[in-house]
Design a protein around this motif. Structure first.
Motif, mmCIF file in Angstrom:
data_model
loop_
_atom_site.group_PDB
_atom_site.id
_atom_site.type_symbol
_atom_site.label_atom_id
_atom_site.label_comp_id
_atom_site.label_asym_id
_atom_site.label_seq_id
_atom_site.Cartn_x
_atom_site.Cartn_y
_atom_site.Cartn_z
ATOM 1 N N ALA A 158 0.831 -1.213 0.000
ATOM 2 C CA ALA A 158 0.000 0.000 0.000
ATOM 3 C C ALA A 158 0.861 1.258 0.000
ATOM 4 O O ALA A 158 0.582 2.220 -0.729
ATOM 5 C CB ALA A 158 -0.935 -0.011 1.205
ATOM 6 N N THR A 159 1.903 1.243 0.814
ATOM 7 C CA THR A 159 2.814 2.391 0.859
ATOM 8 C C THR A 159 3.429 2.635 -0.512
ATOM 9 O O THR A 159 3.506 3.772 -0.980
ATOM 10 C CB THR A 159 3.919 2.141 1.906
ATOM 11 N N HIS A 160 3.839 1.567 -1.166
ATOM 12 C CA HIS A 160 4.509 1.733 -2.451
ATOM 13 C C HIS A 160 3.533 2.158 -3.556
ATOM 14 O O HIS A 160 3.888 2.980 -4.412
ATOM 15 C CB HIS A 160 5.255 0.464 -2.849
ATOM 16 N N SER A 161 2.316 1.634 -3.544
ATOM 17 C CA SER A 161 1.342 2.025 -4.573
ATOM 18 C C SER A 161 1.074 3.529 -4.519
ATOM 19 O O SER A 161 1.061 4.207 -5.554
ATOM 20 C CB SER A 161 0.033 1.253 -4.386
ATOM 21 N N ARG A 162 0.869 4.042 -3.335
ATOM 22 C CA ARG A 162 0.621 5.480 -3.198
ATOM 23 C C ARG A 162 1.867 6.282 -3.596
ATOM 24 O O ARG A 162 1.759 7.309 -4.267
ATOM 25 C CB ARG A 162 0.217 5.821 -1.783
ATOM 26 N N ASP A 163 3.023 5.799 -3.222
ATOM 27 C CA ASP A 163 4.262 6.503 -3.542
ATOM 28 C C ASP A 163 4.512 6.524 -5.054
ATOM 29 O O ASP A 163 4.982 7.536 -5.589
ATOM 30 C CB ASP A 163 5.440 5.870 -2.802
ATOM 31 N N MET A 164 4.197 5.442 -5.754
ATOM 32 C CA MET A 164 4.363 5.456 -7.217
ATOM 33 C C MET A 164 3.464 6.514 -7.838
ATOM 34 O O MET A 164 3.859 7.205 -8.781
ATOM 35 C CB MET A 164 4.057 4.080 -7.816
ATOM 36 N N SER A 165 2.256 6.672 -7.300
ATOM 37 C CA SER A 165 1.348 7.693 -7.803
ATOM 38 C C SER A 165 1.932 9.085 -7.591
ATOM 39 O O SER A 165 1.883 9.929 -8.492
ATOM 40 C CB SER A 165 -0.010 7.576 -7.107
ATOM 41 N N VAL A 166 2.491 9.315 -6.421
ATOM 42 C CA VAL A 166 3.108 10.613 -6.127
ATOM 43 C C VAL A 166 4.257 10.881 -7.101
ATOM 44 O O VAL A 166 4.407 11.996 -7.617
ATOM 45 C CB VAL A 166 3.603 10.666 -4.661
ATOM 46 N N GLN A 167 5.044 9.862 -7.384
ATOM 47 C CA GLN A 167 6.176 10.006 -8.311
ATOM 48 C C GLN A 167 5.727 10.005 -9.774
ATOM 49 O O GLN A 167 6.500 10.364 -10.659
ATOM 50 C CB GLN A 167 7.171 8.859 -8.117
ATOM 51 N N ASN A 168 4.523 9.518 -10.005
ATOM 52 C CA ASN A 168 3.958 9.375 -11.348
ATOM 53 C C ASN A 168 4.844 8.526 -12.249
ATOM 54 O O ASN A 168 5.070 8.828 -13.421
ATOM 55 C CB ASN A 168 3.680 10.730 -12.006
ATOM 56 N N ARG A 169 5.329 7.435 -11.683
ATOM 57 C CA ARG A 169 6.081 6.467 -12.486
ATOM 58 C C ARG A 169 6.082 5.118 -11.777
ATOM 59 O O ARG A 169 6.223 5.043 -10.559
ATOM 60 C CB ARG A 169 7.498 6.925 -12.767
ATOM 61 N N PRO A 170 5.936 4.048 -12.558
ATOM 62 C CA PRO A 170 5.989 2.711 -11.968
ATOM 63 C C PRO A 170 7.432 2.223 -11.902
ATOM 64 O O PRO A 170 8.056 1.962 -12.923
ATOM 65 C CB PRO A 170 5.159 1.863 -12.946
ATOM 66 N N TRP A 171 7.952 2.173 -10.694
ATOM 67 C CA TRP A 171 9.271 1.583 -10.524
ATOM 68 C C TRP A 171 9.396 1.086 -9.098
ATOM 69 O O TRP A 171 8.552 1.362 -8.254
ATOM 70 C CB TRP A 171 10.377 2.525 -10.966
ATOM 71 N N HIS A 172 10.427 0.322 -8.837
ATOM 72 C CA HIS A 172 10.537 -0.403 -7.573
ATOM 73 C C HIS A 172 11.170 0.393 -6.447
ATOM 74 O O HIS A 172 11.274 -0.111 -5.336
ATOM 75 C CB HIS A 172 11.295 -1.717 -7.789
ATOM 76 N N PHE A 173 11.563 1.632 -6.694
ATOM 77 C CA PHE A 173 12.196 2.423 -5.648
ATOM 78 C C PHE A 173 11.271 3.526 -5.182
ATOM 79 O O PHE A 173 10.606 4.180 -5.980
ATOM 80 C CB PHE A 173 13.532 2.985 -6.140
ATOM 81 N N GLY A 174 11.235 3.726 -3.870
ATOM 82 C CA GLY A 174 10.404 4.768 -3.300
ATOM 83 C C GLY A 174 10.982 6.144 -3.537
ATOM 84 O O GLY A 174 12.156 6.292 -3.890
ATOM 85 N N SER A 175 10.175 7.159 -3.311
ATOM 86 C CA SER A 175 10.633 8.536 -3.496
ATOM 87 C C SER A 175 11.758 8.891 -2.534
ATOM 88 O O SER A 175 12.527 9.815 -2.785
ATOM 89 C CB SER A 175 9.464 9.512 -3.328
ATOM 90 N N ASP A 176 11.887 8.113 -1.453
ATOM 91 C CA ASP A 176 12.985 8.322 -0.498
ATOM 92 C C ASP A 176 14.175 7.403 -0.781
ATOM 93 O O ASP A 176 15.097 7.313 0.020
ATOM 94 C CB ASP A 176 12.488 8.099 0.930
ATOM 95 N N GLY A 177 14.138 6.709 -1.928
ATOM 96 C CA GLY A 177 15.219 5.800 -2.299
ATOM 97 C C GLY A 177 15.054 4.397 -1.748
ATOM 98 O O GLY A 177 15.913 3.540 -1.963
ATOM 99 N N SER A 178 13.949 4.130 -1.055
ATOM 100 C CA SER A 178 13.744 2.808 -0.443
ATOM 101 C C SER A 178 13.541 1.727 -1.498
ATOM 102 O O SER A 178 12.975 1.961 -2.563
ATOM 103 C CB SER A 178 12.548 2.841 0.497
ATOM 104 N N SER A 179 14.001 0.530 -1.150
ATOM 105 C CA SER A 179 13.844 -0.647 -1.998
ATOM 106 C C SER A 179 12.688 -1.492 -1.456
ATOM 107 O O SER A 179 12.191 -1.241 -0.352
ATOM 108 C CB SER A 179 15.134 -1.464 -1.974
ATOM 109 N N PRO A 180 12.262 -2.514 -2.186
ATOM 110 C CA PRO A 180 11.243 -3.414 -1.650
ATOM 111 C C PRO A 180 11.655 -4.026 -0.302
ATOM 112 O O PRO A 180 10.818 -4.161 0.604
ATOM 113 C CB PRO A 180 11.093 -4.485 -2.737
ATOM 114 N N VAL A 181 12.919 -4.368 -0.143
ATOM 115 C CA VAL A 181 13.396 -4.937 1.127
ATOM 116 C C VAL A 181 13.257 -3.908 2.247
ATOM 117 O O VAL A 181 12.820 -4.237 3.356
ATOM 118 C CB VAL A 181 14.853 -5.438 0.994
ATOM 119 N N ASP A 182 13.614 -2.669 1.965
ATOM 120 C CA ASP A 182 13.467 -1.603 2.963
ATOM 121 C C ASP A 182 12.018 -1.473 3.414
ATOM 122 O O ASP A 182 11.738 -1.324 4.616
ATOM 123 C CB ASP A 182 13.931 -0.250 2.405
#
Length: 169
Positions: free
Chosen positions: A77-101
């Motif tokens: 859920a955190t990542h889905s919302r963050d991808m929307s904020v970034q307006n791009r589908p990718w595996h890194f969060g806007s804070d540089g976080s990875s899926p493991v993070d």
């Protein structure tokens, strides 16, 4: 007179069958896809429909079934919302976080198997079908070591859906 009315009726019936389908038509002549609006009453069912779809695919390959995991759902859920904020589908969060993070942040102590993401207007099962067409995402979904699944989405007001599915062991 009756014969003329019968012929006219048949012609009109035939012409009505040639009418363009209702809805908007794209430049290729095919109907444009409809926006899938997730209704509040469907939200609780969507993760289970996706889980059923994934488990059906896994069962067909002789693989073990997955179970839903609340921590993985939270990370997704955190990542889905963050991808929307970034307006791009990718595996890194806007804070540089990875899926493991993201898994660590929600307290998950297991092992990440993989993350699948999508930016679409399609249903969860149409999204699953698209993921299965791509070797990289198909490999994640059918990874024999996976035991748990998390799923979440964020739908923008215009209808775009950001899907995230996390598989772990």
């Amino acid at each position: 007179m009756q014969r003329r009315e019968l012929i006219l009726g048949l012609l009109l019936t035939g012409l009505s069958a040639c009418a363009a389908p209702s809805g908007r038509i794209g430049p290729d002549g095919l109907p444009l896809p409809q926006v899938y609006r997730i209704k509040p009453e469907d939200e609780a069912q969507i993760p289970f429909r996706m889980l059923d779809g994934v488990n059906t695919l896994r069962r067909a390959r002789g693989l073990s079934q997955l179970s839903l995991d609340a921590q993985l759902n939270a990370a997704a859920a955190t990542h889905s919302r963050d991808m929307s904020v970034q307006n791009r589908p990718w595996h890194f969060g806007s804070d540089g976080s990875s899926p493991v993070d993201r898994l660590r942040r929600v307290g998950f102590t297991g092992r990440l198997v993989g993350e699948t993401i999508s930016e679409t207007y399609e249903t969860e099962l149409e999204t699953l079908a698209a993921w299965m067409e791509e070797p990289a995402t198909r490999d994640v979904i059918l990874d024999p070591t996976a035991t748990r699944m998390g799923l979440a989405w964020y739908q923008e007001p215009a209808g775009k859906i950001w899907w995230t599915m996390v598989l772990a062991a």
